[in-house]
Motif scaffolding. Structure first.
Motif: not given
Length: 524
Positions: A63, A67, A87
């Protein structure tokens, strides 16, 4: 000839330069903030990995990589504003819900806290004393300590000076006499202070026997209680029995079926859900709580809406004086936080010292058992929650009533209709459609109203014919909480299974709510 605009041009360039410097500072600040955030997430990933959570560390790393790519790539510029919300939803909604669902398929409880590997290590680290040992004295040499041992047959051993910090293996040397003065041994008080590091000491005799601290003045010979076999089973060294891992039950088991503590976590599939709906000790209380939860949510939604719309209708009466004062006073229950109001009501309804019972006793000679009688306890819960919830419905209804054209009421007045006719033929039908999604949302909110039950009744009065902790005023949320944290077994997995069922019910209500909202929007 001088340029009359020269000063203005210079000011324009100066302003432009200042704006450029500000943009540069802003970009540098955002870059520094992004770097700090990136380092913080990397540190969190390391913490997850060190805490033996490789899957969580891996998912977090993926993740973070996605990002970071979105924020540095011009192609995904628009997604930069979406990433924080996504998120946050992943961390605070999706991840906890997924974790709850996963636990619901395990046997996680106070008896099965450890993973399989850790539970096995605990068994293998256990030791049994053989009864053979030696008395010891401890002598300090600067920052180091030296042990002196005396066996039961008057043999003497000493160790090399060593620091007592981590696990230490001390090789003992046989001596004819102890080379210490009688008053050089540390007193018992000091031994007690050093008990924790002394327990990490393993004294090895010249014959190879290992001794550990068994009391404040004695080391005893210790042998492993269990040993691992080549086929993965364990052997109890004291009895010679073979233990096999029961993955379904979550225990290492002896041949006669006896469990070896501690248990370990294992996946049990749908067993928790099957228990809820098949085993009598879970099915009966679940059915009672489920029925009361539905009734509580429906009745509370009905009462709050009924009182709210009646008060809203009365406050919209043009001939009513001091309407603003009445609105403010009726709004006060909503302005006071629930965690303050509910304990106040708990005191007011106290059976012995509460003001409500004092007034009832004064005028009618009765003192109801609000916390002992199931019907009265449920009535008290409904009264308190209706008091806390009607202002919200009143405010919503006032806004919807304001949107109704006055021409309808004027035409109704010309036709000779009264207030009741206006309410049931005009007001209620016109606000029913837009307020329906809010009523469903209120039902779902009351469905999980743990705060009210926890602060007001705690679920009492408890049922006496159930083996799990459950009371007449327990909702599904409080029932789940009590199973997880107040039951003697602390069955977290079963509580998570019940939470999953509650989630499905609330999710269904949310879908219905969205459908109704969509229909209302399309009709408008």
């Amino acid at each position: 000839m001088t340029n009359p605009y020269k000063g203005s041009i210079r000011r324009a360039h100066r302003i432009k330069d200042e704006q450029g410097m500000k943009r540069s500072y802003l970009k540098a600040s955002l870059a520094a903030l992004g770097l700090v955030t990136l380092l913080a997430w990397l540190a969190l990933i390391i913490v997850f990995y060190v805490a033996h959570q490789p899957w969580l560390a891996g998912v977090t790393l993926v993740l973070l990589g996605v990002a970071t790519w979105i924020y540095i790539s011009p192609r995904f510029y628009a997604w930069r504003y979406v990433v924080p919300g996504v998120m946050a939803a992943m961390i605070f909604i999706v991840l906890p819900m997924a974790y709850t669902l996963v636990i619901g398929f395990t046997n996680y409880s106070s008896s099965h806290l450890l993973p399989f590997q850790r539970s096995t290590e605990v068994l293998l680290n256990r030791t049994n004393s053989t009864g053979e040992g030696m008395a010891f004295t401890l002598h300090q040499d600067g920052n180091k300590y030296q042990f002196a041992f005396t066996s039961d047959d008057d043999k003497y051993y000493i160790s090399e000076p060593s620091a007592l910090n981590k696990e230490v293996r001390l090789k003992l040397q046989s001596v004819t006499t102890l080379p210490f003065a009688e008053d050089s041994a540390l007193p018992l008080r000091k031994i007690i202070e050093l008990e924790a590091p002394i327990k990490n000491v393993i004294a090895v005799t010249p014959e190879g026997n290992e001794l550990r601290m068994s009391s404040m003045r004695r080391f005893s010979m210790m042998k492993p209680a269990f040993s691992r076999n080549a086929d993965g089973t364990l052997t109890d060294n004291s009895s010679g029995k073979i233990l096999k891992a029961d993955m379904a039950g979550g225990y290492w088991k002896y041949p006669d079926g006896t469990n070896a503590e501690p248990g370990f976590r294992s996946y049990v599939g749908l067993d928790n859900y099957i228990q809820i709906f098949t085993e009598k000790r879970f099915l009966e209380p679940f059915g009672r709580v489920f029925t009361w939860t539905i009734s509580f949510a429906a009745l509370n939604t009905l009462f709050t809406f009924g009182i709210g719309i009646l008060l809203a209708t009365a406050l919209n009466w043009d001939a009513l004086k001091y309407r603003n004062f009445y609105r403010m006073m009726l709004f006060l229950p909503y302005a006071v936080p629930a965690f303050i109001s509910i304990p106040v009501f708990r005191g007011l309804f106290n059976e012995n010292l509460g003001e409500i019972n004092m007034v009832l006793d004064m005028f009618f000679g009765v003192r109801p058992n609000w916390f002992s009688d199931a019907t009265l306890a449920r009535s008290m819960v409904l009264i308190v929650n209706t008091w806390l919830g009607y202002p919200y419905m009143m405010i919503i209804s006032m806004g919807l009533i304001k949107a109704i054209p006055n021409e309808l009421y004027e035409a109704s007045a010309l036709a000779g209709a009264g207030p009741l006719t206006n309410f049931f033929r005009i007001t209620l039908p016109l606000i029913a459609r837009p307020i329906a999604p809010l009523l469903i949302a209120s039902f779902a909110c009351n469905f999980n109203n743990l705060t009210l039950i926890a602060l007001l009744t705690g679920g009492v009065p408890d049922y006496l014919d159930t083996s799990v902790p459950v009371g007449a005023t327990d909702l599904l949320a409080s029932y789940t909480y009590r199973i997880a944290f107040q039951d003697s077994g602390q069955n977290y997995a079963l509580a998570c299974a019940i939470s999953s069922i509650v989630f499905l019910i609330v999710a269904t209500l949310a879908i219905v709510n969205l459908r109704l909202f969509k229909v209302n929007s399309s009709n408008q």
